[in-house]
Design an enzyme around this catalytic site. Structure first.
Site, PDB file in Angstrom:
ATOM      1  N   PRO A  96      52.116  -8.986 -51.464  1.00 15.52           N
ATOM      2  CA  PRO A  96      51.777  -9.389 -52.828  1.00 15.52           C
ATOM      3  C   PRO A  96      52.884  -9.044 -53.818  1.00 15.52           C
ATOM      4  O   PRO A  96      53.511  -7.992 -53.733  1.00 15.52           O
ATOM      5  CB  PRO A  96      50.507  -8.582 -53.124  1.00 15.52           C
ATOM      6  CG  PRO A  96      49.908  -8.337 -51.786  1.00 15.52           C
ATOM      7  CD  PRO A  96      51.069  -8.153 -50.862  1.00 15.52           C
ATOM      8  N   GLU A  97      53.127  -9.954 -54.737  1.00 26.84           N
ATOM      9  CA  GLU A  97      54.114  -9.723 -55.775  1.00 26.84           C
ATOM     10  C   GLU A  97      53.431  -9.300 -57.064  1.00 26.84           C
ATOM     11  O   GLU A  97      52.199  -9.153 -57.114  1.00 26.84           O
ATOM     12  CB  GLU A  97      54.973 -10.977 -55.968  1.00 26.84           C
ATOM     13  CG  GLU A  97      55.812 -11.293 -54.741  1.00 26.84           C
ATOM     14  CD  GLU A  97      56.987 -12.212 -55.046  1.00 26.84           C
ATOM     15  OE1 GLU A  97      57.421 -12.257 -56.212  1.00 26.84           O
ATOM     16  OE2 GLU A  97      57.470 -12.878 -54.130  1.00 26.84           O
TER      17      GLU A  97
ATOM     18  N   HIS B 299      38.095  -1.931 -40.913  1.00 28.45           N
ATOM     19  CA  HIS B 299      39.340  -1.825 -41.677  1.00 28.45           C
ATOM     20  C   HIS B 299      39.103  -1.318 -43.098  1.00 28.45           C
ATOM     21  O   HIS B 299      40.007  -1.341 -43.926  1.00 28.45           O
ATOM     22  CB  HIS B 299      40.052  -3.177 -41.728  1.00 28.45           C
ATOM     23  CG  HIS B 299      40.389  -3.733 -40.376  1.00 28.45           C
ATOM     24  ND1 HIS B 299      41.106  -3.022 -39.441  1.00 28.45           N
ATOM     25  CD2 HIS B 299      40.097  -4.930 -39.808  1.00 28.45           C
ATOM     26  CE1 HIS B 299      41.237  -3.759 -38.340  1.00 28.45           C
ATOM     27  NE2 HIS B 299      40.643  -4.915 -38.537  1.00 28.45           N
TER      28      HIS B 299
ATOM     29  N   ARG C 270      46.406  -4.120 -41.371  1.00 29.90           N
ATOM     30  CA  ARG C 270      47.724  -3.735 -40.855  1.00 29.90           C
ATOM     31  C   ARG C 270      48.139  -2.329 -41.275  1.00 29.90           C
ATOM     32  O   ARG C 270      49.093  -1.772 -40.740  1.00 29.90           O
ATOM     33  CB  ARG C 270      48.781  -4.749 -41.324  1.00 29.90           C
ATOM     34  CG  ARG C 270      48.525  -6.164 -40.820  1.00 29.90           C
ATOM     35  CD  ARG C 270      49.649  -7.081 -41.243  1.00 29.90           C
ATOM     36  NE  ARG C 270      49.373  -8.473 -40.902  1.00 29.90           N
ATOM     37  CZ  ARG C 270      50.191  -9.480 -41.171  1.00 29.90           C
ATOM     38  NH1 ARG C 270      51.336  -9.257 -41.790  1.00 29.90           N
ATOM     39  NH2 ARG C 270      49.869 -10.710 -40.837  1.00 29.90           N
TER      40      ARG C 270
ATOM     41  N   LYS D  10      79.798  -8.938 -62.246  1.00 31.43           N
ATOM     42  CA  LYS D  10      79.214  -8.959 -60.898  1.00 31.43           C
ATOM     43  C   LYS D  10      79.580 -10.248 -60.154  1.00 31.43           C
ATOM     44  O   LYS D  10      79.359 -11.352 -60.645  1.00 31.43           O
ATOM     45  CB  LYS D  10      77.693  -8.847 -60.962  1.00 31.43           C
ATOM     46  CG  LYS D  10      77.167  -7.428 -61.116  1.00 31.43           C
ATOM     47  CD  LYS D  10      75.661  -7.397 -60.946  1.00 31.43           C
ATOM     48  CE  LYS D  10      75.121  -5.978 -61.037  1.00 31.43           C
ATOM     49  NZ  LYS D  10      75.491  -5.186 -59.856  1.00 31.43           N
TER      50      LYS D  10
END
Length: 296
Positions: A2-3, A104, A126, A169
């Site tokens: 997830p972001e 879970h 997981r 950069k």
């Protein structure tokens, strides 16, 4: 994984149930997730009132009375669900539903708030997620937060700020934007989308968006706004719902259906009159999706 918009969606979904409630009991189904739980975790949390829920980058912050904060990361498959005596808040049909298998369910908060009793359950097949407990007065010293850049929606993110980080950069623009010390919480999906909206190539050197005197070029001003826009749009839509991510009430976010670059390899570019095709390349082990015809 997830972001930022997904984590913000989770925060907003949990807040009405958790904020102001007392943790009457905390049940741990195992001694660890990705990392061991803090020593005496349950005992330190039980009896505390939850003051507020916050977020820093991709981390959920559960602030408790007494000065402690739970830092939670969802990992690859972590999710929260809310259960009350009257209903389980998981309505809807799901293309990729999150796990609700009790084996879970690794952390259960037994809460009592203004609306009565409820359970907030953290499920993680997981077990790549984790929860840490820190003193709020020292939260900036938490290893993941040290040196983090500004939030992509905060006032600190400006074209002048990015010019100060981009100047000189030669690193590709995509890699620079993924650096959490430059912008906190900006992940692969939304970098691809922001660069597409700004018509900038992910391969372009970051320093080319800064003048010799260190000022942001017009393209960097535009990119700054597109970063804000894409995150704001994703939060409003409830997160991207990649793979099996769902909101805390069980509903899916739908921003994924309006992606213009990410995961659209081989599809026509949506820029009007472009005529190009979305390509996929790999940068530093991450998939990058862009249109070479209009992103320069």
């Amino acid at each position: 994984m997830p972001e930022l918009p997904e984590v913000e969606t989770v925060r907003r979904g949990l807040a009405p149930t958790m904020e102001g409630a007392v943790v009457e009991k905390m049940e741990l189904g195992r001694p660890d997730l990705r990392f061991p739980f803090p020593q005496g975790f349950s005992e330190l949390v039980e009896g505390k009132r939850i003051i507020s829920l916050g977020r820093r980058a991709k981390y959920l912050l559960i602030e408790l009375e007494g000065g402690l904060t739970i830092i939670s990361h969802l990992g690859m498959s972590g999710s929260f669900r809310i259960e009350s005596p009257l209903e389980v808040e998981t309505p809807g049909d799901f293309h990729h539903p999150r796990s609700k298998d009790g084996k879970h369910d690794h952390v259960i908060f037994y809460l009592r708030g203004a609306q009565g009793a409820a359970r907030v359950i953290y499920n993680d097949p997981r077990r790549f997620g984790f929860m840490h407990l820190v003193d709020r007065s020292n939260i900036d010293l938490y290893p993941a937060f040290v040196g983090l850049g500004p939030e992509p929606t905060g006032n600190a993110l400006s074209a002048d700020y990015l010019a100060s980080r981009f100047g000189g950069k030669s690193q590709p623009l995509k890699s620079t934007l993924l650096d959490q010390k430059v912008i906190a919480g900006l992940g692969n999906i939304y970098v691809c989308e922001a660069l597409w909206r700004a018509h900038l190539s992910p391969l372009r050197a970051a320093g080319t968006l800064v003048t010799k005197t260190g000022k942001p070029k017009a393209q960097l001003v535009e990119l700054t706004q597109k970063i804000r826009d894409v995150i704001t749009d994703a939060i409003a839509a409830g997160g991207s719902s990649l793979r099996d991510h769902i909101q805390t009430d069980g509903t899916l976010g739908y921003f994924q259906h309006s992606f213009s670059a990410y995961d659209r390899q081989g599809h026509a570019c949506r820029t009007p009159e472009c005529g190009g095709t979305i390509e996929r390349i790999v940068q530093a082990g991450r998939s990058t999706f862009f249109c070479a015809a209009c992103q320069k």
